[in-house]
Design an enzyme around this catalytic site. Structure first.
Site, PDB file in Angstrom:
ATOM      1  N   ASP A   8       0.864  -1.180   0.000  1.00 24.15           N
ATOM      2  CA  ASP A   8       0.000   0.000   0.000  1.00 24.15           C
ATOM      3  C   ASP A   8       0.899   1.228   0.000  1.00 24.15           C
ATOM      4  O   ASP A   8       1.757   1.377   0.885  1.00 24.15           O
ATOM      5  CB  ASP A   8      -0.898   0.013   1.234  1.00 24.15           C
ATOM      6  N   ASP A 129     -15.227  -3.486  -1.940  1.00 22.55           N
ATOM      7  CA  ASP A 129     -14.909  -3.284  -0.536  1.00 22.55           C
ATOM      8  C   ASP A 129     -16.210  -3.189   0.247  1.00 22.55           C
ATOM      9  O   ASP A 129     -17.060  -2.338  -0.056  1.00 22.55           O
ATOM     10  CB  ASP A 129     -14.096  -2.005  -0.361  1.00 22.55           C
TER      11      ASP A 129
END
Length: 238
Positions: A8, A129
């Protein structure tokens, strides 16, 4: 089951968020290239990279770092964060990305998402998500009204092949994946390639996902916090 190590990116550094909060950031490596090289040396040929700046700001800010990883190491990268238009998708694929993950774009700009899905069906991943059972987008700050089942069914009709599903309540928590969620999705949508993400905490979690015939899993914090070694992860890919 394919295991996919994750990076990330926030402000050019390899980090992890806790439950998607930009206020709870841990920096694991100041050099994303250095981190990706460790994955390459452990035998991984495909990695997962998220532009956290992009996810929040709607612009693909960390692309130079991702291009460096691809150019230097020759590994394939699936990426998401900040992708809002069909032109963004084309730009990323032209830059050498192997697959593009779209979440906000699929909700907020469905016309462009469907256009990309039609042109590049094998390269588009729906980033689904989930927050309290609803699809979240815009850096997990908003949720969609349409149900998961309705949305997925529509997308499959348009040629969707691959879904990356993250339970936000599990992300970065090391509390174990939402096994029931993934098994339910797999039973409802058996023709979709399902990538599990969020909550992996141990080698046992990987074995459980593998035994459930989940297609792939993204592993982030469990590796960075030394709960799972790269060698243990790589075994699944052999």
């Amino acid at each position: 089951m394919l295991t996919i190590p994750a990076i990330d990116l926030l402000n050019g550094q390899a980090v992890r968020l806790h439950k998607g909060s930009y206020e709870e950031v841990t920096v694991y490596d100041k050099s994303p290239l250095n981190q990706a090289r460790k994955f390459k040396e452990a035998g991984f040929e495909h990695i997962h990279v998220v532009d956290l700046n992009g996810a929040k700001e709607g612009k693909f800010i960390n692309l130079p770092h991702i291009k460096e990883i691809i150019d230097e190491l020759g590994i394939s990268v699936q990426t998401g964060g900040g992708i809002r238009t069909f032109e963004d998708v084309e730009m990323l694929l032209d830059a050498g990305l192997s697959k593009v993950i779209c979440s906000s774009m699929a909700i907020k700009n469905e016309e462009d998402w469907l256009k990309a899905l039609a042109k590049y069906p094998g390269k588009m991943i729906l980033g689904m998500d989930l927050k309290d059972g609803k699809i979240a987008y815009s850096g997990w700050l908003e949720t969609a009204e349409e149900s998961v089942e309705s949305f997925l069914s529509r997308m499959i009709e348009h040629g969707l092949q691959e879904v990356l599903c993250t339970d936000i309540s599990k992300d970065g928590t090391l509390s174990g994946p939402n096994f029931e969620l993934y098994e339910s999705l797999q039973k409802q949508f058996p023709d979709i390639r399902l990538i599990a993400s969020g909550g992996v905490s141990s080698l046992d979690d990987l074995h459980t996902l593998n035994d459930a015939n989940i297609d792939a899993v993204v592993v982030g914090k469990a590796y960075y916090e030394n709960r799972i070694t790269l060698e243990e992860m790589a075994e699944f890919n052999r």
